[in-house]
Write a protein that holds these residues in place. Structure first.
Motif, PDB file in Angstrom:
ATOM      1  N   MET A   1       0.874  -1.351  -0.151  1.00 52.32           N
ATOM      2  CA  MET A   1      -0.219  -0.110   0.031  1.00 52.32           C
ATOM      3  C   MET A   1       1.146   1.581   0.494  1.00 52.32           C
ATOM      4  SD  MET A   1      -3.323   0.860   2.465  1.00 52.32           S
ATOM      5  CE  MET A   1      -3.846  -0.452   1.755  1.00 52.32           C
ATOM      6  N   ILE A   2       1.719   1.244   0.717  1.00 52.93           N
ATOM      7  CA  ILE A   2       3.046   1.706   0.672  1.00 52.93           C
ATOM      8  C   ILE A   2       3.711   2.640  -0.177  1.00 52.93           C
ATOM      9  CG2 ILE A   2       5.080   2.506   1.769  1.00 52.93           C
ATOM     10  CD1 ILE A   2       4.277   1.469   4.382  1.00 52.93           C
ATOM     11  N   ILE A   3       4.143   0.995  -0.899  1.00 52.81           N
ATOM     12  CA  ILE A   3       4.646   1.869  -2.698  1.00 52.81           C
ATOM     13  C   ILE A   3       3.474   2.017  -3.672  1.00 52.81           C
ATOM     14  CG2 ILE A   3       5.758   0.292  -3.858  1.00 52.81           C
ATOM     15  CD1 ILE A   3       7.567   0.325  -1.886  1.00 52.81           C
ATOM     16  N   LEU A   4       2.208   2.227  -3.527  1.00 52.49           N
ATOM     17  CA  LEU A   4       0.962   2.247  -4.892  1.00 52.49           C
ATOM     18  C   LEU A   4       0.996   3.499  -4.196  1.00 52.49           C
ATOM     19  CD1 LEU A   4      -0.337   1.881  -6.820  1.00 52.49           C
ATOM     20  CD2 LEU A   4      -2.510   0.824  -5.117  1.00 52.49           C
ATOM     21  N   GLY A   5       0.960   3.703  -2.692  1.00 50.71           N
ATOM     22  CA  GLY A   5       0.927   5.356  -2.738  1.00 50.71           C
ATOM     23  C   GLY A   5       1.802   6.192  -3.277  1.00 50.71           C
ATOM     24  N   ILE A   6       3.585   5.876  -2.908  1.00 50.59           N
ATOM     25  CA  ILE A   6       5.026   6.820  -4.147  1.00 50.59           C
ATOM     26  C   ILE A   6       4.211   6.432  -4.758  1.00 50.59           C
ATOM     27  CG2 ILE A   6       7.278   6.368  -3.467  1.00 50.59           C
ATOM     28  CD1 ILE A   6       7.009   5.571  -1.350  1.00 50.59           C
ATOM     29  N   ILE A   7       3.843   5.311  -5.982  1.00 49.56           N
ATOM     30  CA  ILE A   7       3.550   5.277  -7.285  1.00 49.56           C
ATOM     31  C   ILE A   7       2.569   6.652  -8.052  1.00 49.56           C
ATOM     32  CG2 ILE A   7       3.394   4.025  -9.480  1.00 49.56           C
ATOM     33  CD1 ILE A   7       4.337   1.789  -7.458  1.00 49.56           C
ATOM     34  N   LEU A   8       1.630   6.343  -7.317  1.00 50.67           N
ATOM     35  CA  LEU A   8       0.555   6.843  -7.662  1.00 50.67           C
ATOM     36  C   LEU A   8       0.832   8.717  -6.879  1.00 50.67           C
ATOM     37  CD1 LEU A   8      -2.831   5.680  -6.517  1.00 50.67           C
ATOM     38  CD2 LEU A   8      -1.746   6.228  -8.297  1.00 50.67           C
ATOM     39  N   ILE A   9       1.927   8.529  -5.637  1.00 52.01           N
ATOM     40  CA  ILE A   9       2.239  10.529  -6.139  1.00 52.01           C
ATOM     41  C   ILE A   9       3.285  11.028  -7.064  1.00 52.01           C
ATOM     42  CG2 ILE A   9       3.746  12.303  -4.373  1.00 52.01           C
ATOM     43  CD1 ILE A   9       2.198  10.172  -2.522  1.00 52.01           C
ATOM     44  N   VAL A  10       3.917   9.849  -7.376  1.00 49.73           N
ATOM     45  CA  VAL A  10       4.342  10.334  -8.172  1.00 49.73           C
ATOM     46  C   VAL A  10       4.325  10.667  -9.694  1.00 49.73           C
ATOM     47  CG1 VAL A  10       6.792   9.669  -9.631  1.00 49.73           C
ATOM     48  CG2 VAL A  10       6.672   9.410  -7.337  1.00 49.73           C
ATOM     49  N   LEU A  11       3.253   9.769  -9.823  1.00 49.31           N
ATOM     50  CA  LEU A  11       2.412  10.051 -10.930  1.00 49.31           C
ATOM     51  C   LEU A  11       1.866  11.174 -11.295  1.00 49.31           C
ATOM     52  CD1 LEU A  11       1.873   8.216 -13.762  1.00 49.31           C
ATOM     53  CD2 LEU A  11       0.041   7.081 -12.896  1.00 49.31           C
ATOM     54  N   GLY A  12       1.069  11.463 -10.177  1.00 45.74           N
ATOM     55  CA  GLY A  12       0.241  12.624 -10.266  1.00 45.74           C
ATOM     56  C   GLY A  12       1.153  13.395 -10.514  1.00 45.74           C
ATOM     57  N   TYR A  13       2.167  14.250  -9.757  1.00 46.46           N
ATOM     58  CA  TYR A  13       2.887  15.171 -10.150  1.00 46.46           C
ATOM     59  C   TYR A  13       3.535  15.457 -11.049  1.00 46.46           C
ATOM     60  CZ  TYR A  13       1.904  16.758  -5.589  1.00 46.46           C
ATOM     61  OH  TYR A  13       1.183  17.015  -4.475  1.00 46.46           O
ATOM     62  N   VAL A  14       4.153  13.909 -11.858  1.00 46.99           N
ATOM     63  CA  VAL A  14       5.361  13.867 -13.622  1.00 46.99           C
ATOM     64  C   VAL A  14       3.738  13.847 -14.298  1.00 46.99           C
ATOM     65  CG1 VAL A  14       6.453  12.446 -14.291  1.00 46.99           C
ATOM     66  CG2 VAL A  14       6.759  13.248 -12.497  1.00 46.99           C
ATOM     67  N   ALA A  15       2.946  13.195 -14.673  1.00 51.90           N
ATOM     68  CA  ALA A  15       2.656  12.816 -15.995  1.00 51.90           C
ATOM     69  C   ALA A  15       1.576  13.773 -16.272  1.00 51.90           C
ATOM     70  CB  ALA A  15       1.840  11.160 -16.077  1.00 51.90           C
ATOM     71  N   PRO A  16       1.130  14.063 -17.477  1.00 52.86           N
ATOM     72  CA  PRO A  16      -0.292  15.100 -16.972  1.00 52.86           C
ATOM     73  C   PRO A  16      -1.677  14.057 -16.968  1.00 52.86           C
ATOM     74  CG  PRO A  16      -0.093  14.453 -19.010  1.00 52.86           C
ATOM     75  CD  PRO A  16       0.625  13.440 -18.432  1.00 52.86           C
ATOM     76  N   VAL A  17      -2.254  13.724 -15.542  1.00 48.51           N
ATOM     77  CA  VAL A  17      -2.812  13.055 -14.838  1.00 48.51           C
ATOM     78  C   VAL A  17      -4.014  13.963 -14.459  1.00 48.51           C
ATOM     79  CG1 VAL A  17      -1.856  10.419 -16.115  1.00 48.51           C
ATOM     80  CG2 VAL A  17      -1.786  11.822 -13.529  1.00 48.51           C
ATOM     81  N   PRO A  18      -4.906  13.369 -13.739  1.00 44.38           N
ATOM     82  CA  PRO A  18      -6.391  14.633 -12.681  1.00 44.38           C
ATOM     83  C   PRO A  18      -5.423  14.659 -11.490  1.00 44.38           C
ATOM     84  CG  PRO A  18      -7.171  12.911 -14.076  1.00 44.38           C
ATOM     85  CD  PRO A  18      -5.812  12.786 -14.730  1.00 44.38           C
ATOM     86  N   ALA A  19      -5.303  15.809 -11.080  1.00 47.64           N
ATOM     87  CA  ALA A  19      -4.592  15.466  -9.486  1.00 47.64           C
ATOM     88  C   ALA A  19      -5.391  15.046  -8.179  1.00 47.64           C
ATOM     89  CB  ALA A  19      -5.076  17.368  -9.351  1.00 47.64           C
ATOM     90  N   PHE A  20      -6.526  14.405  -8.968  1.00 49.94           N
ATOM     91  CA  PHE A  20      -6.885  13.255  -8.073  1.00 49.94           C
ATOM     92  C   PHE A  20      -5.836  11.793  -7.766  1.00 49.94           C
ATOM     93  CE2 PHE A  20      -9.900  12.070 -10.969  1.00 49.94           C
ATOM     94  CZ  PHE A  20      -9.271  10.470 -11.234  1.00 49.94           C
TER      95      PHE A  20
END
Length: 51
Positions: A1-20
């Motif tokens: 769960m921690i690893i998935l959270g870190i991946i989503l945080i990085v993906l949310g700030y780097v890739a052009p995906v919605p902010a949620f």
């Protein structure tokens, strides 16, 4: 769960995906850390006890 959270945080700030996506990542990271800390101090999580 921690690893998935870190991946989503990085993906949310780097890739052009919605902010949620980053918000969900922060929530997963927080829940994962809380469950890890509770498990480390010996408190049963989810009615499971380990000897």
């Amino acid at each position: 769960m921690i690893i998935l959270g870190i991946i989503l945080i990085v993906l949310g700030y780097v890739a052009p995906v919605p902010a949620f996506v980053a918000t969900i990542g922060w929530i997963l990271l927080a829940v994962g850390l809380i469950l890890t800390i509770l498990g480390a101090v010996g408190r049963p999580v989810g009615r499971k006890t380990y000897f």
